[in-house]
Design a protein around this motif. Sequence first.
Motif, PDB file in Angstrom:
ATOM      1  N   ASN A  18       0.801  -1.229   0.000  1.00  0.00           N
ATOM      2  CA  ASN A  18       0.000   0.000   0.000  1.00  0.00           C
ATOM      3  C   ASN A  18       0.836   1.283   0.000  1.00  0.00           C
ATOM      4  OD1 ASN A  18       0.956   0.092   2.584  1.00  0.00           O
ATOM      5  ND2 ASN A  18      -1.030  -0.164   3.575  1.00  0.00           N
ATOM      6  N   ARG A  19       2.114   1.173  -0.374  1.00  0.00           N
ATOM      7  CA  ARG A  19       2.956   2.377  -0.404  1.00  0.00           C
ATOM      8  C   ARG A  19       2.548   3.344  -1.507  1.00  0.00           C
ATOM      9  NH1 ARG A  19       8.693   0.246  -1.385  1.00  0.00           N
ATOM     10  NH2 ARG A  19       7.480  -1.262  -2.579  1.00  0.00           N
ATOM     11  N   PHE A  20       1.974   2.813  -2.589  1.00  0.00           N
ATOM     12  CA  PHE A  20       1.672   3.653  -3.746  1.00  0.00           C
ATOM     13  C   PHE A  20       0.189   3.613  -4.062  1.00  0.00           C
ATOM     14  CE2 PHE A  20       5.780   1.478  -4.353  1.00  0.00           C
ATOM     15  CZ  PHE A  20       6.616   2.560  -4.091  1.00  0.00           C
ATOM     16  N   GLN A  21      -0.336   4.745  -4.497  1.00  0.00           N
ATOM     17  CA  GLN A  21      -1.739   4.800  -4.892  1.00  0.00           C
ATOM     18  C   GLN A  21      -1.914   4.208  -6.296  1.00  0.00           C
ATOM     19  OE1 GLN A  21      -3.728   8.474  -4.252  1.00  0.00           O
ATOM     20  NE2 GLN A  21      -2.781   8.798  -2.254  1.00  0.00           N
ATOM     21  N   LYS A  22      -3.137   3.853  -6.621  1.00  0.00           N
ATOM     22  CA  LYS A  22      -3.427   3.250  -7.922  1.00  0.00           C
ATOM     23  C   LYS A  22      -2.984   4.152  -9.071  1.00  0.00           C
ATOM     24  CE  LYS A  22      -7.310   0.518  -6.307  1.00  0.00           C
ATOM     25  NZ  LYS A  22      -8.763   0.298  -6.366  1.00  0.00           N
ATOM     26  N   GLN A  23      -3.102   5.448  -8.884  1.00  0.00           N
ATOM     27  CA  GLN A  23      -2.706   6.382  -9.948  1.00  0.00           C
ATOM     28  C   GLN A  23      -1.222   6.229 -10.293  1.00  0.00           C
ATOM     29  OE1 GLN A  23      -4.412   7.179  -7.171  1.00  0.00           O
ATOM     30  NE2 GLN A  23      -5.882   8.822  -7.542  1.00  0.00           N
ATOM     31  N   ALA A  24      -0.401   5.846  -9.323  1.00  0.00           N
ATOM     32  CA  ALA A  24       1.027   5.657  -9.577  1.00  0.00           C
ATOM     33  C   ALA A  24       1.248   4.534 -10.592  1.00  0.00           C
ATOM     34  CB  ALA A  24       1.757   5.348  -8.273  1.00  0.00           C
ATOM     35  N   TYR A  25       0.477   3.467 -10.471  1.00  0.00           N
ATOM     36  CA  TYR A  25       0.601   2.346 -11.413  1.00  0.00           C
ATOM     37  C   TYR A  25       0.121   2.761 -12.804  1.00  0.00           C
ATOM     38  CZ  TYR A  25       1.785  -0.565  -7.483  1.00  0.00           C
ATOM     39  OH  TYR A  25       2.433  -1.098  -6.399  1.00  0.00           O
ATOM     40  N   ASN A  26      -0.967   3.498 -12.860  1.00  0.00           N
ATOM     41  CA  ASN A  26      -1.448   3.994 -14.156  1.00  0.00           C
ATOM     42  C   ASN A  26      -0.413   4.907 -14.802  1.00  0.00           C
ATOM     43  OD1 ASN A  26      -3.974   2.699 -14.174  1.00  0.00           O
ATOM     44  ND2 ASN A  26      -4.851   4.270 -12.851  1.00  0.00           N
ATOM     45  N   PHE A  27       0.197   5.767 -13.979  1.00  0.00           N
ATOM     46  CA  PHE A  27       1.217   6.674 -14.494  1.00  0.00           C
ATOM     47  C   PHE A  27       2.398   5.898 -15.082  1.00  0.00           C
ATOM     48  CE2 PHE A  27       5.232   8.860 -13.954  1.00  0.00           C
ATOM     49  CZ  PHE A  27       5.015   9.976 -14.745  1.00  0.00           C
ATOM     50  N   VAL A  28       2.878   4.888 -14.370  1.00  0.00           N
ATOM     51  CA  VAL A  28       4.037   4.125 -14.852  1.00  0.00           C
ATOM     52  C   VAL A  28       3.677   3.381 -16.146  1.00  0.00           C
ATOM     53  CG1 VAL A  28       5.585   2.180 -14.336  1.00  0.00           C
ATOM     54  CG2 VAL A  28       5.181   3.963 -12.621  1.00  0.00           C
ATOM     55  N   ARG A  29       2.492   2.827 -16.217  1.00  0.00           N
ATOM     56  CA  ARG A  29       2.083   2.137 -17.451  1.00  0.00           C
ATOM     57  C   ARG A  29       2.003   3.115 -18.622  1.00  0.00           C
ATOM     58  NH1 ARG A  29      -3.383  -1.394 -18.367  1.00  0.00           N
ATOM     59  NH2 ARG A  29      -4.041   0.087 -19.884  1.00  0.00           N
ATOM     60  N   GLN A  30       1.387   4.256 -18.408  1.00  0.00           N
ATOM     61  CA  GLN A  30       1.307   5.253 -19.475  1.00  0.00           C
ATOM     62  C   GLN A  30       2.692   5.820 -19.787  1.00  0.00           C
ATOM     63  OE1 GLN A  30      -1.575   7.878 -17.751  1.00  0.00           O
ATOM     64  NE2 GLN A  30      -3.305   6.593 -18.360  1.00  0.00           N
ATOM     65  N   GLY A  31       3.512   5.970 -18.758  1.00  0.00           N
ATOM     66  CA  GLY A  31       4.870   6.454 -18.954  1.00  0.00           C
ATOM     67  C   GLY A  31       5.725   5.484 -19.750  1.00  0.00           C
ATOM     68  N   LEU A  32       5.502   4.188 -19.572  1.00  0.00           N
ATOM     69  CA  LEU A  32       6.204   3.188 -20.384  1.00  0.00           C
ATOM     70  C   LEU A  32       5.792   3.338 -21.855  1.00  0.00           C
ATOM     71  CD1 LEU A  32       8.025   0.734 -20.825  1.00  0.00           C
ATOM     72  CD2 LEU A  32       6.053  -0.708 -20.218  1.00  0.00           C
ATOM     73  N   ASP A  33       4.514   3.481 -22.112  1.00  0.00           N
ATOM     74  CA  ASP A  33       4.054   3.685 -23.500  1.00  0.00           C
ATOM     75  C   ASP A  33       4.696   4.935 -24.100  1.00  0.00           C
ATOM     76  OD1 ASP A  33       2.446   1.451 -23.225  1.00  0.00           O
ATOM     77  OD2 ASP A  33       0.618   2.595 -22.866  1.00  0.00           O
ATOM     78  N   PHE A  34       4.727   6.022 -23.324  1.00  0.00           N
ATOM     79  CA  PHE A  34       5.345   7.272 -23.764  1.00  0.00           C
ATOM     80  C   PHE A  34       6.826   7.045 -24.077  1.00  0.00           C
ATOM     81  CE2 PHE A  34       7.789  11.071 -22.663  1.00  0.00           C
ATOM     82  CZ  PHE A  34       7.131  12.078 -23.369  1.00  0.00           C
ATOM     83  N   THR A  35       7.521   6.330 -23.195  1.00  0.00           N
ATOM     84  CA  THR A  35       8.956   6.080 -23.361  1.00  0.00           C
ATOM     85  C   THR A  35       9.231   5.280 -24.626  1.00  0.00           C
ATOM     86  OG1 THR A  35       9.249   6.123 -20.963  1.00  0.00           O
ATOM     87  CG2 THR A  35      10.999   5.067 -22.260  1.00  0.00           C
ATOM     88  N   VAL A  36       8.476   4.219 -24.847  1.00  0.00           N
ATOM     89  CA  VAL A  36       8.665   3.385 -26.046  1.00  0.00           C
ATOM     90  C   VAL A  36       8.445   4.222 -27.304  1.00  0.00           C
ATOM     91  CG1 VAL A  36       7.681   1.463 -27.367  1.00  0.00           C
ATOM     92  CG2 VAL A  36       8.122   1.204 -24.912  1.00  0.00           C
ATOM     93  N   LYS A  37       7.391   5.020 -27.308  1.00  0.00           N
ATOM     94  CA  LYS A  37       7.087   5.869 -28.462  1.00  0.00           C
ATOM     95  C   LYS A  37       8.231   6.852 -28.736  1.00  0.00           C
ATOM     96  CE  LYS A  37       3.471   9.045 -29.979  1.00  0.00           C
ATOM     97  NZ  LYS A  37       2.231   9.713 -29.587  1.00  0.00           N
ATOM     98  N   GLU A  38       8.733   7.476 -27.678  1.00  0.00           N
ATOM     99  CA  GLU A  38       9.826   8.443 -27.848  1.00  0.00           C
ATOM    100  C   GLU A  38      11.108   7.763 -28.322  1.00  0.00           C
ATOM    101  OE1 GLU A  38       9.637  11.879 -27.617  1.00  0.00           O
ATOM    102  OE2 GLU A  38       7.500  11.382 -27.568  1.00  0.00           O
ATOM    103  N   LEU A  39      11.408   6.566 -27.794  1.00  0.00           N
ATOM    104  CA  LEU A  39      12.620   5.857 -28.220  1.00  0.00           C
ATOM    105  C   LEU A  39      12.529   5.452 -29.684  1.00  0.00           C
ATOM    106  CD1 LEU A  39      13.328   3.648 -25.069  1.00  0.00           C
ATOM    107  CD2 LEU A  39      14.719   5.552 -25.917  1.00  0.00           C
ATOM    108  N   LYS A  40      11.346   5.025 -30.122  1.00  0.00           N
ATOM    109  CA  LYS A  40      11.177   4.651 -31.528  1.00  0.00           C
ATOM    110  C   LYS A  40      11.301   5.863 -32.440  1.00  0.00           C
ATOM    111  CE  LYS A  40       8.549   0.406 -31.007  1.00  0.00           C
ATOM    112  NZ  LYS A  40       7.280  -0.304 -31.270  1.00  0.00           N
ATOM    113  N   LYS A  41      10.833   7.027 -31.973  1.00  0.00           N
ATOM    114  CA  LYS A  41      10.959   8.252 -32.773  1.00  0.00           C
ATOM    115  C   LYS A  41      12.412   8.667 -32.912  1.00  0.00           C
ATOM    116  CE  LYS A  41       7.956  11.127 -30.825  1.00  0.00           C
ATOM    117  NZ  LYS A  41       7.180  12.352 -30.529  1.00  0.00           N
ATOM    118  N   SER A  42      13.189   8.500 -31.828  1.00  0.00           N
ATOM    119  CA  SER A  42      14.567   8.987 -31.832  1.00  0.00           C
ATOM    120  C   SER A  42      15.551   7.991 -32.451  1.00  0.00           C
ATOM    121  CB  SER A  42      15.011   9.340 -30.411  1.00  0.00           C
ATOM    122  OG  SER A  42      15.086   8.178 -29.609  1.00  0.00           O
ATOM    123  N   ASP A  43      15.153   6.727 -32.594  1.00  0.00           N
ATOM    124  CA  ASP A  43      16.063   5.716 -33.145  1.00  0.00           C
ATOM    125  C   ASP A  43      15.280   4.859 -34.143  1.00  0.00           C
ATOM    126  OD1 ASP A  43      17.832   3.684 -33.716  1.00  0.00           O
ATOM    127  OD2 ASP A  43      18.252   3.184 -31.623  1.00  0.00           O
TER     128      ASP A  43
END
Length: 135
Positions: A18-43
């Motif tokens: 219970n250290r993290f709220q549910k929004q933290a997990y949603n953020f990390v999942r969306q942040g992973l999608d963002f990261t993959v998209k940015e890495l594919k754009k740059s390489d």
Amino acid sequence: MQDLDFSEVVTLICKEDNRFQKQAYNFVRQGLDFTVKELKKSDSRRAGRSLHVTGVELLMGLRAYALDQYGPMARTVLNEWGIKKCTHFGDIVFNLIEYNVFSKTEKDRREDFSEVYTFDEAFDEPFLPKKPLGA
């Protein structure tokens, strides 16, 4: 385990950790999608195929995503969800790995998320004045 949707998995994780709220997990999942998209754009070599993201790449992507989404409020929002340092992102990622939401390679370790940056550097310094006031 039967197939659960992401929200159901996060609810189970939050009951165990219970250290993290549910929004933290949603953020990390969306942040992973963002990261993959940015890495594919740059390489261009990474475009059009599945992409594994290292801990450092994900941390840098989560930083960029937080700044993009919340600007100067990024640190406040993350803190409200229980995320106060880089290792907390790693804890969330490895909680999701335990529930087979994310996958990992043999090389991936929780330690990959050790203090790549401080939250002062990542979320406060970009908004500080460049010159001291009155200089």
